[in-house]
Design a protein around this motif. Structure first.
Motif, PDB file in Angstrom:
ATOM      1  N   VAL A   4      80.551  40.086  36.942  1.00 11.11           N
ATOM      2  CA  VAL A   4      79.910  39.812  38.233  1.00 11.11           C
ATOM      3  C   VAL A   4      79.777  38.306  38.428  1.00 11.11           C
ATOM      4  O   VAL A   4      79.375  37.586  37.517  1.00 11.11           O
ATOM      5  N   TYR A   5      80.140  37.853  39.636  1.00  7.95           N
ATOM      6  CA  TYR A   5      80.005  36.440  39.975  1.00  7.95           C
ATOM      7  C   TYR A   5      79.157  36.319  41.238  1.00  7.95           C
ATOM      8  O   TYR A   5      79.341  37.090  42.182  1.00  7.95           O
ATOM      9  N   PHE A   6      78.248  35.352  41.269  1.00  6.23           N
ATOM     10  CA  PHE A   6      77.403  35.125  42.438  1.00  6.23           C
ATOM     11  C   PHE A   6      78.051  34.052  43.304  1.00  6.23           C
ATOM     12  O   PHE A   6      78.093  32.890  42.938  1.00  6.23           O
ATOM     13  N   PHE A   7      78.571  34.486  44.444  1.00  9.03           N
ATOM     14  CA  PHE A   7      79.304  33.585  45.334  1.00  9.03           C
ATOM     15  C   PHE A   7      78.379  32.713  46.172  1.00  9.03           C
ATOM     16  O   PHE A   7      78.690  31.569  46.449  1.00  9.03           O
ATOM     17  N   ASP A   8      77.265  33.259  46.600  1.00 12.34           N
ATOM     18  CA  ASP A   8      76.371  32.484  47.458  1.00 12.34           C
ATOM     19  C   ASP A   8      74.979  33.102  47.424  1.00 12.34           C
ATOM     20  O   ASP A   8      74.816  34.288  47.164  1.00 12.34           O
ATOM     21  N   VAL A   9      73.988  32.265  47.680  1.00 11.78           N
ATOM     22  CA  VAL A   9      72.604  32.701  47.846  1.00 11.78           C
ATOM     23  C   VAL A   9      72.152  32.122  49.186  1.00 11.78           C
ATOM     24  O   VAL A   9      72.067  30.909  49.344  1.00 11.78           O
ATOM     25  N   ILE A  10      71.901  33.011  50.141  1.00 15.99           N
ATOM     26  CA  ILE A  10      71.591  32.592  51.505  1.00 15.99           C
ATOM     27  C   ILE A  10      70.106  32.810  51.763  1.00 15.99           C
ATOM     28  O   ILE A  10      69.625  33.947  51.700  1.00 15.99           O
ATOM     29  N   PRO A  11      69.353  31.744  52.053  1.00 17.32           N
ATOM     30  CA  PRO A  11      67.927  31.921  52.358  1.00 17.32           C
ATOM     31  C   PRO A  11      67.748  32.726  53.646  1.00 17.32           C
ATOM     32  O   PRO A  11      68.409  32.446  54.651  1.00 17.32           O
ATOM     33  N   MET A  12      66.889  33.731  53.591  1.00 19.49           N
ATOM     34  CA  MET A  12      66.626  34.568  54.760  1.00 19.49           C
ATOM     35  C   MET A  12      65.346  34.128  55.467  1.00 19.49           C
ATOM     36  O   MET A  12      65.322  33.987  56.674  1.00 19.49           O
ATOM     37  N   SER A  13      64.289  33.951  54.672  1.00 16.30           N
ATOM     38  CA  SER A  13      63.012  33.551  55.262  1.00 16.30           C
ATOM     39  C   SER A  13      62.126  32.924  54.188  1.00 16.30           C
ATOM     40  O   SER A  13      62.281  33.189  53.004  1.00 16.30           O
ATOM     41  N   TYR A  14      61.215  32.064  54.663  1.00 17.76           N
ATOM     42  CA  TYR A  14      60.230  31.423  53.788  1.00 17.76           C
ATOM     43  C   TYR A  14      58.843  31.672  54.367  1.00 17.76           C
ATOM     44  O   TYR A  14      58.655  31.662  55.586  1.00 17.76           O
ATOM     45  N   PHE A  15      57.879  31.860  53.468  1.00 27.84           N
ATOM     46  CA  PHE A  15      56.477  31.983  53.870  1.00 27.84           C
ATOM     47  C   PHE A  15      55.658  31.050  52.999  1.00 27.84           C
ATOM     48  O   PHE A  15      55.750  31.092  51.779  1.00 27.84           O
ATOM     49  N   LEU A  16      54.889  30.181  53.645  1.00 26.91           N
ATOM     50  CA  LEU A  16      54.001  29.269  52.941  1.00 26.91           C
ATOM     51  C   LEU A  16      52.583  29.653  53.328  1.00 26.91           C
ATOM     52  O   LEU A  16      52.225  29.605  54.512  1.00 26.91           O
ATOM     53  N   ASP A  17      51.821  30.098  52.334  1.00 28.95           N
ATOM     54  CA  ASP A  17      50.461  30.592  52.569  1.00 28.95           C
ATOM     55  C   ASP A  17      50.463  31.656  53.676  1.00 28.95           C
ATOM     56  O   ASP A  17      49.684  31.619  54.628  1.00 28.95           O
ATOM     57  N   ASP A  18      51.392  32.607  53.541  1.00 34.66           N
ATOM     58  CA  ASP A  18      51.547  33.751  54.450  1.00 34.66           C
ATOM     59  C   ASP A  18      51.931  33.375  55.882  1.00 34.66           C
ATOM     60  O   ASP A  18      51.815  34.186  56.793  1.00 34.66           O
ATOM     61  N   GLU A  19      52.417  32.159  56.101  1.00 36.55           N
ATOM     62  CA  GLU A  19      52.873  31.751  57.423  1.00 36.55           C
ATOM     63  C   GLU A  19      54.375  31.487  57.361  1.00 36.55           C
ATOM     64  O   GLU A  19      54.856  30.764  56.488  1.00 36.55           O
ATOM     65  N   ALA A  20      55.143  32.104  58.291  1.00 38.25           N
ATOM     66  CA  ALA A  20      56.593  31.921  58.322  1.00 38.25           C
ATOM     67  C   ALA A  20      56.930  30.473  58.672  1.00 38.25           C
ATOM     68  O   ALA A  20      56.356  29.902  59.599  1.00 38.25           O
ATOM     69  N   ILE A  21      57.841  29.887  57.877  1.00 36.63           N
ATOM     70  CA  ILE A  21      58.295  28.523  58.135  1.00 36.63           C
ATOM     71  C   ILE A  21      59.822  28.487  58.003  1.00 36.63           C
ATOM     72  O   ILE A  21      60.420  29.339  57.345  1.00 36.63           O
ATOM     73  N   ASP A  22      60.439  27.493  58.637  1.00 33.35           N
ATOM     74  CA  ASP A  22      61.892  27.369  58.573  1.00 33.35           C
ATOM     75  C   ASP A  22      62.376  26.773  57.252  1.00 33.35           C
ATOM     76  O   ASP A  22      63.389  27.192  56.715  1.00 33.35           O
TER      77      ASP A  22
END
Length: 181
Positions: A4-22
Protein backbone atom coordinates in the motif's frame (compact mmCIF):
# COMPACT_ATOMS: atom_id res chain seq x y z
CA UNK A 1 1.10 -3.95 4.42
CA UNK A 2 4.04 -3.16 2.17
CA UNK A 3 1.89 -3.19 -0.97
CA UNK A 4 0.00 0.00 0.00
CA UNK A 5 1.24 3.47 -0.93
CA UNK A 6 -0.24 6.77 0.29
CA UNK A 7 -0.48 9.05 -2.72
CA UNK A 8 -1.99 12.09 -1.05
CA UNK A 9 -3.54 13.39 2.16
CA UNK A 10 -6.16 16.05 1.45
CA UNK A 11 -7.36 18.23 4.35
CA UNK A 12 -11.16 18.23 4.51
CA UNK A 13 -11.88 20.43 7.51
CA UNK A 14 -10.28 21.94 10.61
CA UNK A 15 -11.86 22.79 13.95
CA UNK A 16 -10.12 24.96 16.53
CA UNK A 17 -11.87 24.92 19.90
CA UNK A 18 -14.97 23.46 18.16
CA UNK A 19 -15.11 26.31 15.62
CA UNK A 20 -14.69 25.55 11.89
CA UNK A 21 -11.69 27.33 10.37
CA UNK A 22 -10.08 27.27 6.92
CA UNK A 23 -6.44 27.00 8.02
CA UNK A 24 -5.05 26.45 11.54
CA UNK A 25 -1.57 27.79 10.76
CA UNK A 26 -0.78 30.77 13.03
CA UNK A 27 -3.99 30.40 15.08
CA UNK A 28 -4.07 29.81 18.84
CA UNK A 29 -6.39 27.49 20.66
CA UNK A 30 -6.68 24.61 23.08
CA UNK A 31 -8.19 21.84 20.96
CA UNK A 32 -7.47 21.26 17.25
CA UNK A 33 -9.19 18.55 15.25
CA UNK A 34 -9.10 17.84 11.55
CA UNK A 35 -10.44 15.39 9.03
CA UNK A 36 -8.51 14.25 5.97
CA UNK A 37 -9.17 12.31 2.80
CA UNK A 38 -6.36 9.78 2.46
CA UNK A 39 -5.72 8.59 -1.09
CA UNK A 40 -3.92 5.27 -1.19
CA UNK A 41 -3.33 2.53 -3.72
CA UNK A 42 -0.89 -0.07 -4.90
CA UNK A 43 2.81 0.38 -4.16
CA UNK A 44 3.47 -1.05 -7.64
CA UNK A 45 1.84 2.00 -9.24
CA UNK A 46 4.10 4.31 -7.26
CA UNK A 47 7.19 2.25 -8.15
CA UNK A 48 6.31 2.45 -11.87
CA UNK A 49 5.84 6.22 -11.62
CA UNK A 50 9.15 6.62 -9.80
CA UNK A 51 10.83 4.48 -12.46
CA UNK A 52 9.53 6.77 -15.21
CA UNK A 53 10.92 9.82 -13.42
CA UNK A 54 14.25 8.11 -12.71
CA UNK A 55 14.73 6.91 -16.31
CA UNK A 56 14.11 10.43 -17.57
CA UNK A 57 16.28 12.00 -14.85
CA UNK A 58 13.39 14.10 -13.58
CA UNK A 59 12.70 15.23 -10.04
CA UNK A 60 9.21 16.11 -8.94
CA UNK A 61 8.53 17.49 -5.47
CA UNK A 62 4.77 16.95 -5.68
CA UNK A 63 2.87 14.60 -7.98
CA UNK A 64 -0.79 15.63 -7.87
CA UNK A 65 -3.52 13.13 -8.55
CA UNK A 66 -4.63 13.34 -12.18
CA UNK A 67 -8.18 14.20 -11.13
CA UNK A 68 -6.89 17.04 -8.94
CA UNK A 69 -4.77 18.41 -11.78
CA UNK A 70 -7.76 18.22 -14.13
CA UNK A 71 -9.99 19.91 -11.59
CA UNK A 72 -7.76 22.99 -11.49
CA UNK A 73 -8.31 23.42 -15.23
CA UNK A 74 -11.92 22.29 -15.62
CA UNK A 75 -13.70 23.34 -12.42
CA UNK A 76 -14.37 26.72 -10.91
CA UNK A 77 -14.09 27.40 -7.19
CA UNK A 78 -17.89 27.61 -7.19
CA UNK A 79 -18.14 24.12 -8.79
CA UNK A 80 -15.96 22.65 -6.04
CA UNK A 81 -17.81 24.54 -3.30
CA UNK A 82 -21.39 23.77 -4.39
CA UNK A 83 -20.58 20.19 -5.38
CA UNK A 84 -19.97 18.32 -8.60
CA UNK A 85 -18.59 15.10 -10.03
CA UNK A 86 -15.64 15.27 -12.39
CA UNK A 87 -15.33 12.23 -14.68
CA UNK A 88 -12.15 11.39 -16.57
CA UNK A 89 -12.62 8.73 -19.22
CA UNK A 90 -9.18 7.41 -20.08
CA UNK A 91 -7.88 4.62 -22.28
CA UNK A 92 -7.70 2.00 -19.54
CA UNK A 93 -9.45 3.57 -16.55
CA UNK A 94 -12.35 5.83 -15.71
CA UNK A 95 -11.90 8.12 -12.71
CA UNK A 96 -14.65 9.91 -10.79
CA UNK A 97 -13.85 12.67 -8.33
CA UNK A 98 -16.61 14.06 -6.12
CA UNK A 99 -16.06 17.67 -5.03
CA UNK A 100 -18.00 19.44 -2.30
CA UNK A 101 -17.21 22.28 0.10
CA UNK A 102 -14.15 23.11 -1.95
CA UNK A 103 -12.32 19.78 -1.71
CA UNK A 104 -12.17 16.29 -3.17
CA UNK A 105 -14.56 14.24 -1.03
CA UNK A 106 -14.44 10.87 -2.82
CA UNK A 107 -12.31 9.27 -5.51
CA UNK A 108 -13.14 6.16 -7.52
CA UNK A 109 -10.99 4.57 -10.22
CA UNK A 110 -12.60 1.88 -12.38
CA UNK A 111 -10.54 -0.40 -14.63
CA UNK A 112 -12.65 0.39 -17.71
CA UNK A 113 -11.80 2.88 -20.40
CA UNK A 114 -12.01 3.78 -24.05
CA UNK A 115 -9.73 0.92 -25.01
CA UNK A 116 -12.44 -1.51 -23.86
CA UNK A 117 -14.89 0.10 -26.30
CA UNK A 118 -12.34 -0.12 -29.11
CA UNK A 119 -11.80 -3.81 -28.33
CA UNK A 120 -15.56 -4.45 -28.41
CA UNK A 121 -15.81 -2.82 -31.85
CA UNK A 122 -12.80 -4.75 -33.17
CA UNK A 123 -14.66 -7.97 -32.32
CA UNK A 124 -16.61 -7.33 -35.56
CA UNK A 125 -13.49 -8.53 -37.38
CA UNK A 126 -11.77 -5.21 -37.97
CA UNK A 127 -8.35 -4.04 -36.80
CA UNK A 128 -7.96 -2.15 -33.53
CA UNK A 129 -6.74 0.87 -35.51
CA UNK A 130 -9.89 0.91 -37.67
CA UNK A 131 -12.07 0.24 -34.62
CA UNK A 132 -10.53 3.27 -32.87
CA UNK A 133 -11.07 5.47 -35.95
CA UNK A 134 -14.66 4.28 -36.27
CA UNK A 135 -15.34 4.95 -32.59
CA UNK A 136 -13.88 8.45 -32.71
CA UNK A 137 -15.33 9.55 -36.05
CA UNK A 138 -18.79 7.94 -36.06
CA UNK A 139 -19.37 6.69 -32.51
CA UNK A 140 -22.18 7.89 -30.25
CA UNK A 141 -22.69 6.97 -26.59
CA UNK A 142 -26.50 6.98 -26.80
CA UNK A 143 -28.26 4.94 -29.45
CA UNK A 144 -31.37 7.09 -28.90
CA UNK A 145 -29.41 10.03 -30.36
CA UNK A 146 -28.76 8.31 -33.70
CA UNK A 147 -31.65 9.71 -35.73
CA UNK A 148 -30.57 8.78 -39.25
CA UNK A 149 -28.34 5.70 -39.15
CA UNK A 150 -25.94 5.16 -42.02
CA UNK A 151 -23.96 2.08 -43.01
CA UNK A 152 -20.18 2.16 -43.12
CA UNK A 153 -17.97 -0.39 -44.88
CA UNK A 154 -14.68 -1.21 -43.19
CA UNK A 155 -11.88 -3.55 -44.26
CA UNK A 156 -11.58 -6.70 -42.19
CA UNK A 157 -8.33 -7.84 -40.66
CA UNK A 158 -8.28 -10.67 -43.19
CA UNK A 159 -7.85 -9.01 -46.62
CA UNK A 160 -9.57 -11.98 -48.34
CA UNK A 161 -12.84 -11.37 -46.48
CA UNK A 162 -15.53 -8.98 -47.60
CA UNK A 163 -15.52 -5.61 -45.78
CA UNK A 164 -17.68 -5.39 -42.66
CA UNK A 165 -20.83 -3.30 -43.08
CA UNK A 166 -21.90 -1.68 -39.81
CA UNK A 167 -24.67 0.77 -39.10
CA UNK A 168 -23.98 3.80 -36.93
CA UNK A 169 -26.98 2.68 -34.82
CA UNK A 170 -25.39 -0.71 -34.11
CA UNK A 171 -22.07 1.00 -33.40
CA UNK A 172 -23.77 3.24 -30.84
CA UNK A 173 -25.41 0.18 -29.24
CA UNK A 174 -21.97 -1.43 -28.78
CA UNK A 175 -20.61 1.76 -27.20
CA UNK A 176 -23.68 2.31 -25.03
CA UNK A 177 -23.60 -1.30 -23.74
CA UNK A 178 -20.00 -0.90 -22.54
CA UNK A 179 -20.69 2.50 -20.95
CA UNK A 180 -23.73 1.12 -19.12
CA UNK A 181 -21.42 -1.47 -17.59
Amino acid sequence: GNDVYFFDVIPMSYFLDDEAIDDPVGKRGVHLSASYNVIYGSQIINEKLEGIFDRNELYCDHKPLAIEALSTVLLTDEDRERGCVLMNFGATTTTAGVYYQGVLQHLLVLPLGGRNITKDISELGISRLNAEKLKCLKGCALSSEVYEPVYIKIKTENPDDEPVKISTLFLSEIIEARLEE
